[in-house]
Scaffold this motif. Structure first.
Motif, mmCIF file in Angstrom:
data_model
loop_
_atom_site.group_PDB
_atom_site.id
_atom_site.type_symbol
_atom_site.label_atom_id
_atom_site.label_comp_id
_atom_site.label_asym_id
_atom_site.label_seq_id
_atom_site.Cartn_x
_atom_site.Cartn_y
_atom_site.Cartn_z
ATOM 1 N N ILE A 111 4.041 -4.823 1.597
ATOM 2 C CA ILE A 111 3.280 -5.638 1.971
ATOM 3 C C ILE A 111 2.379 -5.028 3.270
ATOM 4 O O ILE A 111 1.188 -5.256 3.012
ATOM 5 C CB ILE A 111 4.090 -6.935 2.962
ATOM 6 N N PRO A 112 2.962 -4.237 4.244
ATOM 7 C CA PRO A 112 1.976 -3.553 5.023
ATOM 8 C C PRO A 112 1.707 -2.100 4.383
ATOM 9 O O PRO A 112 0.712 -1.421 4.886
ATOM 10 C CB PRO A 112 2.513 -3.473 6.295
ATOM 11 N N VAL A 113 2.599 -1.381 3.952
ATOM 12 C CA VAL A 113 2.487 -0.063 3.512
ATOM 13 C C VAL A 113 2.077 0.095 2.013
ATOM 14 O O VAL A 113 2.492 -0.681 1.148
ATOM 15 C CB VAL A 113 3.879 0.634 3.655
ATOM 16 N N PHE A 114 1.165 1.180 1.687
ATOM 17 C CA PHE A 114 0.713 1.403 0.183
ATOM 18 C C PHE A 114 1.976 1.860 -0.574
ATOM 19 O O PHE A 114 2.804 2.422 -0.041
ATOM 20 C CB PHE A 114 -0.256 2.506 0.425
ATOM 21 N N CYS A 115 1.701 1.137 -1.927
ATOM 22 C CA CYS A 115 2.883 1.432 -2.735
ATOM 23 C C CYS A 115 3.417 3.025 -2.922
ATOM 24 O O CYS A 115 4.428 3.463 -2.801
ATOM 25 C CB CYS A 115 2.861 0.866 -4.039
ATOM 26 N N ASP A 116 2.174 3.726 -2.714
ATOM 27 C CA ASP A 116 2.344 5.070 -3.176
ATOM 28 C C ASP A 116 3.345 5.902 -1.911
ATOM 29 O O ASP A 116 4.254 6.460 -1.996
ATOM 30 C CB ASP A 116 1.079 6.060 -3.108
ATOM 31 N N SER A 117 2.819 5.566 -0.812
ATOM 32 C CA SER A 117 3.658 5.925 0.702
ATOM 33 C C SER A 117 4.959 5.385 0.455
ATOM 34 O O SER A 117 5.826 6.045 1.045
ATOM 35 C CB SER A 117 2.803 5.594 1.748
ATOM 36 N N GLY A 118 5.067 4.003 0.173
ATOM 37 C CA GLY A 118 6.552 3.335 0.294
ATOM 38 C C GLY A 118 7.389 3.996 -0.772
ATOM 39 O O GLY A 118 8.632 4.300 -0.145
ATOM 40 N N TYR A 119 7.073 4.456 -1.807
ATOM 41 C CA TYR A 119 7.778 5.193 -2.513
ATOM 42 C C TYR A 119 8.148 6.456 -2.275
ATOM 43 O O TYR A 119 9.383 6.715 -2.182
ATOM 44 C CB TYR A 119 7.200 5.433 -4.077
ATOM 45 N N VAL A 120 7.311 7.281 -1.611
ATOM 46 C CA VAL A 120 7.738 8.465 -0.993
ATOM 47 C C VAL A 120 8.772 8.393 0.106
ATOM 48 O O VAL A 120 9.697 8.869 0.219
ATOM 49 C CB VAL A 120 6.594 9.306 -0.349
ATOM 50 N N ILE A 121 8.440 7.290 0.924
ATOM 51 C CA ILE A 121 9.389 6.937 2.154
ATOM 52 C C ILE A 121 10.709 6.763 1.565
ATOM 53 O O ILE A 121 11.955 7.156 2.227
ATOM 54 C CB ILE A 121 8.852 6.014 2.928
ATOM 55 N N LEU A 148 7.654 -2.530 -5.082
ATOM 56 C CA LEU A 148 6.310 -2.181 -4.242
ATOM 57 C C LEU A 148 5.070 -2.716 -5.033
ATOM 58 O O LEU A 148 4.260 -3.017 -4.198
ATOM 59 C CB LEU A 148 6.657 -0.475 -4.188
ATOM 60 N N TYR A 149 4.991 -2.347 -6.266
ATOM 61 C CA TYR A 149 3.818 -2.696 -6.772
ATOM 62 C C TYR A 149 3.634 -4.305 -6.813
ATOM 63 O O TYR A 149 2.341 -4.546 -6.729
ATOM 64 C CB TYR A 149 4.010 -2.278 -8.546
ATOM 65 N N ALA A 150 4.495 -5.055 -7.006
ATOM 66 C CA ALA A 150 4.059 -6.501 -6.721
ATOM 67 C C ALA A 150 3.455 -6.992 -5.677
ATOM 68 O O ALA A 150 2.383 -7.621 -5.939
ATOM 69 C CB ALA A 150 5.582 -7.325 -6.887
ATOM 70 N N THR A 151 3.878 -6.555 -4.477
ATOM 71 C CA THR A 151 3.140 -7.099 -3.299
ATOM 72 C C THR A 151 1.948 -6.516 -3.013
ATOM 73 O O THR A 151 0.922 -7.034 -2.514
ATOM 74 C CB THR A 151 3.935 -7.143 -2.044
ATOM 75 N N HIS A 152 1.823 -5.175 -3.611
ATOM 76 C CA HIS A 152 0.831 -4.473 -3.191
ATOM 77 C C HIS A 152 -0.651 -4.831 -3.984
ATOM 78 O O HIS A 152 -1.562 -4.934 -3.420
ATOM 79 C CB HIS A 152 0.970 -2.924 -4.097
ATOM 80 N N THR A 153 -0.423 -5.887 -5.141
ATOM 81 C CA THR A 153 -1.633 -6.178 -5.919
ATOM 82 C C THR A 153 -1.764 -7.680 -5.528
ATOM 83 O O THR A 153 -2.839 -8.253 -5.950
ATOM 84 C CB THR A 153 -1.289 -5.954 -7.324
ATOM 85 N N PHE A 154 -0.738 -8.263 -4.942
ATOM 86 C CA PHE A 154 -1.089 -9.944 -4.725
ATOM 87 C C PHE A 154 -1.102 -10.347 -3.124
ATOM 88 O O PHE A 154 -1.509 -11.367 -2.906
ATOM 89 C CB PHE A 154 0.429 -10.719 -5.432
ATOM 90 N N VAL A 155 -0.340 -9.846 -2.401
ATOM 91 C CA VAL A 155 -0.356 -10.221 -1.033
ATOM 92 C C VAL A 155 -1.125 -9.322 0.223
ATOM 93 O O VAL A 155 -0.906 -8.202 0.206
ATOM 94 C CB VAL A 155 1.249 -10.037 -0.618
ATOM 95 N N PRO A 156 -2.112 -10.151 0.708
ATOM 96 C CA PRO A 156 -2.699 -9.588 1.868
ATOM 97 C C PRO A 156 -1.607 -9.372 2.996
ATOM 98 O O PRO A 156 -0.620 -10.092 3.065
ATOM 99 C CB PRO A 156 -3.473 -10.793 2.253
#
Length: 455
Positions: A111-121, A148-156
């Motif tokens: 929701i707050p973190v980019f999916c790319d960064s979230g996956y690395v973390i 990660l991808y789900a909220t990345h594309t739908f949720v501010p």
């Protein structure tokens, strides 16, 4: 027909410029706006005015929201808050449902973190859980990635959905976008998890570039991961910067309903002020500051704000250029012609979905797909029968579903998932790319059903 051919040529130009010519999407969209102005016969003196008005109009409000959301994400990323969120979810769900656990972790973190960064973390945590629960690394990787991808594309406040909402005139009603987005994202996350479960008991030795035992041996244990971040924040500290702004925005939207369900007068004024996205995110930023530790907190905060601004800059430029492109299309005679043609076809919400999916598959970036498609369809909403408030919200969701269809070799997230999980590329296409296709279709089906109910 010529008007449509010009539009198709402009879209093809954007795709080719960003893929073959390696031009930054900002310049590709800006050039497309200028070329489109001349191609559609707008007065030359008005083209630059239209471009400037479109660029500034979208950034005048949404730009601040994007920057604040990105800064909060950077602070959460650096503080180890994502690990605390993961630990909290594991504590609640236990270890009986491994893919569900990592999918929910991804759903919350992105929701707050980019999916790319979230996956690395979260990669080491995911490997540690796979080893502890004795399940497939591939299944766990896909479940985490699709969550990660789900909220990345739908949720501010993720920038892509915020930009799309701004292009469609929803900047003052992000609470409704968040509420509907959380529901649609949940369906797509579960769809991705169910696809991941197909690999749960498969032999990782046949699916990975290296032996699963070697991969898991390289990963940190959960305790080592926690030690790397030092003292982790509490669950309240980790979740508050995300969910407090969301709660305030949603309360502000509810308070503004014509029936005034939460009261009138001072209550309405206070909730209306706090529910504005800029104010709500400033509250979230203040809460995120409690995550800063050590002696030199002011310098830490300064550095992380700078990093957040640097991360937000490309998104701001792409969003502004998308607004400029949309303004040119709105000023062109294309709007009436294409609107009448599409409304006669009766495809409604499927039109923005198909456009976004085509752009996503062709050029790889979900954010570019969200920005470009929303700018393109904004003038067409009345003719598509989607000019109501809920119609615009569902259009953002349809574009989000298209913007996740599909993640493959031209998408940076595809390679983050593939390389960090050490999947073979052939495995990644069967597991990750197919999962994003399932997610996109599930998301669009959900949006279509919601449209039948509320439109």
């Amino acid at each position: 027909m010529g008007l449509v051919l010009i539009l198709l040529a402009l879209v093809a130009f954007i795709v080719l410029a960003t893929t073959r010519l390696k031009l930054h999407p900002f310049l590709a969209l800006l050039l497309a706006a200028l070329i489109g102005g001349f191609a559609y016969g707008l007065p030359p003196a008005d083209i630059l005015k239209t471009v400037a008005a479109g660029f500034g109009g979208i950034l005048g409000y949404i730009g601040i929201v994007i920057v604040l959301g990105t800064i909060i994400g950077v602070i959460l990323e650096r503080s180890g808050a994502a690990i605390t969120m993961a630990e909290t979810v594991i504590r609640v769900l236990g270890e009986r449902f491994p893919t569900l656990t990592v999918s929910i972790i991804g759903y919350l973190v992105s929701i707050p973190v980019f999916c790319d960064s979230g996956y690395v973390i979260l990669n080491s945590l995911k490997n540690a859980l796979a080893a502890r629960m004795k399940v497939s690394v591939v299944a766990m990787s896909v479940a985490l990635a699709t969550g990660l991808y789900a909220t990345h594309t739908f949720v501010p406040p993720t920038p892509g959905p915020i930009a799309a909402a701004g292009n469609l005139g929803l900047e003052d009603n992000l609470g409704l976008v968040i509420g509907v987005g959380l529901v649609v994202a949940l369906v797509t996350a579960l769809a991705g998890m169910l696809w991941a479960n197909r690999f749960l008991r498969q032999d990782d030795a046949l699916l990975l570039e290296e032996a699963p035992s070697e991969l898991l041996a390289q990963s940190e244990s959960f305790e080592a991961l926690k030690q790397r971040y030092g003292t982790l924040p509490s669950a309240w500290q980790a979740f508050a910067p995300i969910f407090m702004p969301i709660a305030l925005i949603c309360l502000g939207s509810v308070a503004a309903f014509p029936t005034r369900p939460l009261g009138d007068g001072l209550v309405l004024d206070v909730l209306g002020f706090l529910g504005q996205p800029v104010v709500a995110l400033l509250v979230g930023l203040a809460l995120a500051c409690t995550l800063l530790e050590g002696e030199n907190k002011r310098q830490q905060f300064h550095d992380q704000v700078v990093d957040g601004i640097v991360s937000a800059a490309p998104i701001l430029l792409i969003t502004g250029a998308g607004g400029a492109f949309g303004a040119v299309l709105k000023a062109a005679p294309l709007t009436d012609y294409l609107g009448q043609t599409l409304s006669a076809l009766g495809i409604g919400l499927f039109m923005p979905f198909l456009v976004a999916a085509a752009l996503k598959s062709a050029q790889g970036s979900s954010t570019v797909s969200l920005v470009t498609t929303s700018a393109m369809v904004a003038p067409l909403l009345p003719n598509l029968g989607l000019d109501s408030e809920m119609g615009r919200v569902l259009t953002v969701m349809a574009i989000g579903a298209g913007a996740m269809t599909v993640s493959h070799a031209n998408d940076s997230f595809f390679w983050v998932v593939t390389q960090f999980s050490r999947m073979k590329v052939s495995t990644a296409y069967r597991a990750q790319t197919a999962a994003t296709l399932v997610q996109g279709l599930a998301g669009m089906l959900t949006v279509w059903v919601l449209g039948l109910v509320v439109l």
